[in-house]
Structure formats: structure tokens, C-alpha cells
Write a protein that holds these residues in place. Sequence first.
Motif, mmCIF file in Angstrom:
data_model
loop_
_atom_site.group_PDB
_atom_site.id
_atom_site.type_symbol
_atom_site.label_atom_id
_atom_site.label_comp_id
_atom_site.label_asym_id
_atom_site.label_seq_id
_atom_site.Cartn_x
_atom_site.Cartn_y
_atom_site.Cartn_z
ATOM 1 N N LYS A 14 -16.194 6.380 7.049
ATOM 2 C CA LYS A 14 -15.436 6.581 5.825
ATOM 3 C C LYS A 14 -13.990 6.147 6.012
ATOM 4 O O LYS A 14 -13.457 6.173 7.120
ATOM 5 C CB LYS A 14 -15.489 8.054 5.388
ATOM 6 N N ALA A 15 -13.389 5.748 4.900
ATOM 7 C CA ALA A 15 -11.970 5.413 4.882
ATOM 8 C C ALA A 15 -11.355 6.078 3.668
ATOM 9 O O ALA A 15 -12.041 6.334 2.669
ATOM 10 C CB ALA A 15 -11.769 3.904 4.830
ATOM 11 N N TYR A 16 -10.061 6.352 3.740
ATOM 12 C CA TYR A 16 -9.372 7.087 2.675
ATOM 13 C C TYR A 16 -8.103 6.346 2.276
ATOM 14 O O TYR A 16 -7.349 5.874 3.125
ATOM 15 C CB TYR A 16 -9.033 8.503 3.145
ATOM 16 N N LEU A 17 -7.891 6.263 0.970
ATOM 17 C CA LEU A 17 -6.691 5.642 0.425
ATOM 18 C C LEU A 17 -5.874 6.693 -0.315
ATOM 19 O O LEU A 17 -6.399 7.421 -1.157
ATOM 20 C CB LEU A 17 -7.060 4.524 -0.546
ATOM 21 N N ALA A 18 -4.573 6.764 -0.011
ATOM 22 C CA ALA A 18 -3.644 7.655 -0.716
ATOM 23 C C ALA A 18 -2.494 6.807 -1.234
ATOM 24 O O ALA A 18 -1.558 6.499 -0.494
ATOM 25 C CB ALA A 18 -3.125 8.745 0.221
ATOM 26 N N PRO A 19 -2.561 6.373 -2.504
ATOM 27 C CA PRO A 19 -1.478 5.571 -3.061
ATOM 28 C C PRO A 19 -0.463 6.421 -3.823
ATOM 29 O O PRO A 19 -0.763 7.540 -4.231
ATOM 30 C CB PRO A 19 -2.220 4.656 -4.041
ATOM 31 N N VAL A 20 0.732 5.898 -4.001
ATOM 32 C CA VAL A 20 1.717 6.473 -4.914
ATOM 33 C C VAL A 20 1.910 5.440 -6.029
ATOM 34 O O VAL A 20 2.248 4.284 -5.759
ATOM 35 C CB VAL A 20 3.055 6.768 -4.213
ATOM 36 N N TYR A 21 1.715 5.885 -7.264
ATOM 37 C CA TYR A 21 1.597 4.997 -8.420
ATOM 38 C C TYR A 21 2.720 5.282 -9.405
ATOM 39 O O TYR A 21 2.968 6.432 -9.750
ATOM 40 C CB TYR A 21 0.231 5.261 -9.049
ATOM 41 N N ASP A 22 3.441 4.231 -9.832
ATOM 42 C CA ASP A 22 4.513 4.386 -10.812
ATOM 43 C C ASP A 22 3.917 4.317 -12.213
ATOM 44 O O ASP A 22 3.305 3.316 -12.591
ATOM 45 C CB ASP A 22 5.550 3.275 -10.633
ATOM 46 N N MET A 23 4.077 5.376 -13.000
ATOM 47 C CA MET A 23 3.434 5.466 -14.305
ATOM 48 C C MET A 23 4.046 4.531 -15.343
ATOM 49 O O MET A 23 3.424 4.247 -16.361
ATOM 50 C CB MET A 23 3.450 6.909 -14.806
ATOM 51 N N ALA A 24 5.264 4.043 -15.109
ATOM 52 C CA ALA A 24 5.898 3.117 -16.054
ATOM 53 C C ALA A 24 5.491 1.679 -15.760
ATOM 54 O O ALA A 24 5.009 0.965 -16.638
ATOM 55 C CB ALA A 24 7.412 3.255 -16.007
ATOM 56 N N SER A 25 5.668 1.239 -14.522
ATOM 57 C CA SER A 25 5.416 -0.160 -14.160
ATOM 58 C C SER A 25 3.969 -0.428 -13.765
ATOM 59 O O SER A 25 3.578 -1.583 -13.615
ATOM 60 C CB SER A 25 6.329 -0.580 -13.011
ATOM 61 N N LYS A 26 3.171 0.644 -13.565
ATOM 62 C CA LYS A 26 1.780 0.525 -13.096
ATOM 63 C C LYS A 26 1.711 -0.035 -11.669
ATOM 64 O O LYS A 26 0.675 -0.506 -11.223
ATOM 65 C CB LYS A 26 0.922 -0.344 -14.020
ATOM 66 N N GLU A 27 2.819 0.021 -10.958
ATOM 67 C CA GLU A 27 2.894 -0.521 -9.605
ATOM 68 C C GLU A 27 2.489 0.525 -8.579
ATOM 69 O O GLU A 27 2.844 1.705 -8.693
ATOM 70 C CB GLU A 27 4.324 -0.990 -9.321
#
Length: 204
Positions: free
Chosen positions: A68-81
Motif C-alpha cells: 500500500k501507498a498513501y498520499l497526503a496532499p494540501v489543496y488550495d480551494m481557490a486555485s485548485k492547486e
Amino acid sequence: ADKTVLKMMREMGIRCGIRRRGSRRRYSSYRGLVGSTFENVIARDFGAEGPWQKLGTDVTEFKVAGSKAYLAPVYDMASKEIVAWDVSRSPDLGQQKRLPAGAEPILHSDMGEWQYQHQWWRKELERLGIRQSMSRKGNCLDNAAAEQVFGHLKDEFYRGRVFDSYEQFKRELDAYIIHWNTRRRQIRLEGRTPEEFRSMSLAV
């Protein structure tokens, strides 16, 4: 135009094989109350007037090369980046952070992920001047912005593919996230990429 493409697809009997409802099992690392929880400051208001005001994060799981692998992103709600992310073999507290000077955003997460209740995480956010917000227990719609990113990512990058190793998966996932930020144009951004939208917003 996207509407013209959809019309032609209907006329030709072509259906999109991605974004099908009910095709994914949502990952959960819920361990109960292991630290502090926070008020749901976002309250499903995922709109933002500009970048670095509202961020979202969560953890999702992939099956890769018999493990298994795990992704933890931080997402900007305005730019969708996707402004920061961590890929690991197990859920952990490591995330890359690159806040611009003067930014003091709200960071919204799922209450069920033990990492976001952890004292180290809370202290790190406090040090960076980030206000913490959490979904209500057992309510995935409270973190719908992050869930939407996971849905697109799994459909476009992961679904139907086989990776020979964790290293290959991580390398190609990193490349896909860079593609998401710099080349993938979005209707909600009026045809811009997240990077283009951020640059334009900060220049105004």
C-alpha cells in the motif's frame, strides 16, 4: 467547447469510463479520539476569494505492487492547486509545506484521520500561523473539496494501471501532481491551470 464535445459523445454513443459513482472505497484511518479536535470553521464553504486563504487536506490509500501507498496532499480551494504533498508507505505526519510570507490560511481536514489530531501536527500549524478546521465525525461531505481531488486523481492517474514498484508509483504520482498544477486546465478556473490562476490572482 466542453459542451460541444459532450453533445458529440452523446450522438456517437461514447461514454466516459471515469468518474463513475460508487466505484471507489473511501480510505479511513479512524482510531477514535487520539488528540484534540477543532471546530468545523469551513462549514462546507469551499469558496475562497484568492489563493492561500482556505486549504484542504486528507489521506488516501493506493494498492501498489502487493503493498500500500498513501498520499497526503494540501489543496488550495481557490486555485485548485496541490500546494504540498507527501507520498509514503504508511500514514504519517510528514507533509511538505511552502507557505508564502504573510499567508495565514485555514487548513481543513477530516476528523477521522489520527494524524490531524496529533500534538505535533497542531503545534506545527500553530508555528506556521495556520488556523485548523475539522470535518464533523463521520461526515465525508464536510471535506468534499479534498475528496473531489482524490476522485479525479484516481480516475486519471491510477485507475486501470499496474505499477511494478512503490518507487515507480511515487515517481509517476509526483509527475502527475506537477502536471495537475501546471498543465491541466480546469473549467472552474475559466480554462486556466492552477498555477496560472494563482499567478494571475496574486498579481491583481
